[in-house]
Design a protein around this motif. Structure first.
Motif, short mmCIF file in Angstrom:
data_model
loop_
_atom_site.label_atom_id
_atom_site.label_comp_id
_atom_site.label_asym_id
_atom_site.label_seq_id
_atom_site.Cartn_x
_atom_site.Cartn_y
_atom_site.Cartn_z
N HIS A 1 31.15 21.38 0.60
CA HIS A 1 31.34 20.05 1.17
C HIS A 1 31.26 20.09 2.69
CE1 HIS A 1 35.36 21.80 1.57
NE2 HIS A 1 35.60 20.89 2.49
N LYS A 2 31.58 21.25 3.27
CA LYS A 2 31.50 21.39 4.71
C LYS A 2 30.04 21.42 5.17
CE LYS A 2 35.97 23.59 5.39
NZ LYS A 2 36.70 24.79 5.82
N THR A 3 29.18 22.02 4.33
CA THR A 3 27.76 22.03 4.67
C THR A 3 27.23 20.62 4.74
OG1 THR A 3 27.49 24.15 3.54
CG2 THR A 3 25.49 22.88 3.97
N LEU A 4 27.62 19.79 3.80
CA LEU A 4 27.14 18.41 3.76
C LEU A 4 27.68 17.58 4.91
CD1 LEU A 4 27.33 17.66 -0.06
CD2 LEU A 4 25.29 18.05 1.31
N SER A 5 28.76 18.03 5.53
CA SER A 5 29.34 17.25 6.62
C SER A 5 28.87 17.71 7.99
CB SER A 5 30.87 17.33 6.56
OG SER A 5 31.31 18.65 6.76
N ILE A 6 27.90 18.63 8.02
CA ILE A 6 27.42 19.15 9.30
C ILE A 6 26.84 18.03 10.14
CG2 ILE A 6 25.64 20.59 10.37
CD1 ILE A 6 26.21 22.66 8.20
N PHE A 7 26.05 17.16 9.50
CA PHE A 7 25.55 15.99 10.20
C PHE A 7 26.01 14.75 9.44
CE2 PHE A 7 22.58 19.21 11.73
CZ PHE A 7 22.62 18.96 13.09
N GLN A 8 27.01 14.11 9.97
CA GLN A 8 27.63 12.98 9.28
C GLN A 8 26.64 11.85 9.02
OE1 GLN A 8 30.79 12.77 8.26
NE2 GLN A 8 31.78 14.50 9.24
N GLU A 9 25.74 11.59 9.99
CA GLU A 9 24.86 10.44 9.88
C GLU A 9 23.81 10.62 8.79
OE1 GLU A 9 23.23 9.62 13.69
OE2 GLU A 9 25.16 9.11 14.59
N ASN A 10 23.16 11.78 8.76
CA ASN A 10 22.13 12.03 7.77
C ASN A 10 22.10 13.50 7.38
OD1 ASN A 10 19.90 11.99 6.09
ND2 ASN A 10 18.72 10.62 7.42
N PRO A 11 23.06 13.95 6.56
CA PRO A 11 23.15 15.36 6.20
C PRO A 11 21.95 15.85 5.41
CG PRO A 11 24.62 14.05 4.83
CD PRO A 11 24.11 13.15 5.90
N GLN A 12 21.22 14.95 4.74
CA GLN A 12 20.09 15.39 3.92
C GLN A 12 18.97 15.99 4.75
OE1 GLN A 12 20.24 15.69 0.70
NE2 GLN A 12 22.32 14.85 0.83
N ILE A 13 18.83 15.54 5.99
CA ILE A 13 17.78 16.10 6.86
C ILE A 13 18.05 17.58 7.10
CG2 ILE A 13 16.82 16.06 9.19
CD1 ILE A 13 17.17 13.08 9.23
N PHE A 14 19.31 17.91 7.40
CA PHE A 14 19.67 19.30 7.63
C PHE A 14 19.57 20.10 6.34
CE2 PHE A 14 22.78 22.76 7.95
CZ PHE A 14 22.32 23.39 9.09
N SER A 15 20.08 19.56 5.24
CA SER A 15 20.03 20.25 3.96
C SER A 15 18.59 20.56 3.56
CB SER A 15 20.70 19.42 2.87
OG SER A 15 22.07 19.24 3.15
N SER A 16 17.70 19.60 3.78
CA SER A 16 16.29 19.79 3.44
C SER A 16 15.66 20.90 4.28
CB SER A 16 15.52 18.48 3.65
OG SER A 16 14.14 18.66 3.43
#
Length: 209
Positions: free
Chosen positions: A120-135
């Motif tokens: 859950h911390k990984t997903l909160s790295i970028f609050q606005e659009n975490p999917q960009i970072f995850s991708s």
């Protein structure tokens, strides 16, 4: 992956380094497209224990995109970065890098390489659009994994080990505990005042000289 600030690069020459004794021709550079790559990999591992790989097939755009996003994160105010920590084991961490309170000069993000297991911390790295970072992380990790499979299978070939996937299947295993770490070496304000004291960037202990 290492993210190094320009300021840290500018100060790098101030850090004392140890020169190897005897003849040293440099870190072995292996072209993954070379027909003799399997032999060269084995020789490098036997003689040095590591090597530099070129023509590895990991797209530069994957590396550049992830590095840019990582820099965006590490440039955030400390209070924002702390929301993604402390690592458990995944998430953001800094300075305290060992179980005994060992100190280094580093910030990092530790992530799971299995896309099915996301902290859950990984997903909160970028609050606005975490999917960009995850991708970006997933694209990079998948490309590096493919490279790792090939290197391990070439290593098995060079050692005459059968089946040739005996090593790579350990990484391919869904239950593999491999992880991905983004290291950021920020400018160290203590660097010019060290006067002989060596402050490590990453490790389990701090070295004094």
């Amino acid at each position: 992956m290492v993210v190094l600030s320009q300021t840290a690069l500018d100060h790098y020459s101030l850090i004392k380094t140890c020169k190897p004794t005897g003849l040293f021709s440099g870190i072995p550079v292996i072209n993954l497209m070379d027909p003799d790559a399997k032999t060269l990999i084995v020789e490098a591992c036997e003689e040095f224990g590591f090597f530099k790989l070129v023509n590895h097939g990991v797209p530069l755009e994957f590396m550049s995109r992830l590095e840019t996003l990582a820099m965006n994160f590490f440039d955030l105010p400390q209070s924002e970065k702390d929301k993604v920590g402390p690592p458990d084991p995944f998430g953001y961490g800094n300075k305290r890098i060992g179980p005994n309170g060992d100190v280094g000069w580093i910030e990092y993000l530790l992530l799971n390489t299995n896309p099915q297991i996301t902290s859950h911390k990984t997903l909160s790295i970028f609050q606005e659009n975490p999917q960009i970072f995850s991708s970006a992380v997933e694209d990079y990790i998948l490309a590096v994994k493919r490279m790792a499979y090939e290197v391990l299978e070439l290593m098995a070939d060079g050692l005459g080990i059968e089946p040739r996937n005996v090593l790579s299947k350990l990484v391919k295993d869904e239950k593999s505990d491999s992880c991905f770490r983004l290291n950021y070496y920020a400018p160290c304000p203590e660097l010019q005042a060290l006067s002989g004291r060596n402050l490590i960037g990453l490790g389990s202990t701090q070295t004094h000289r």
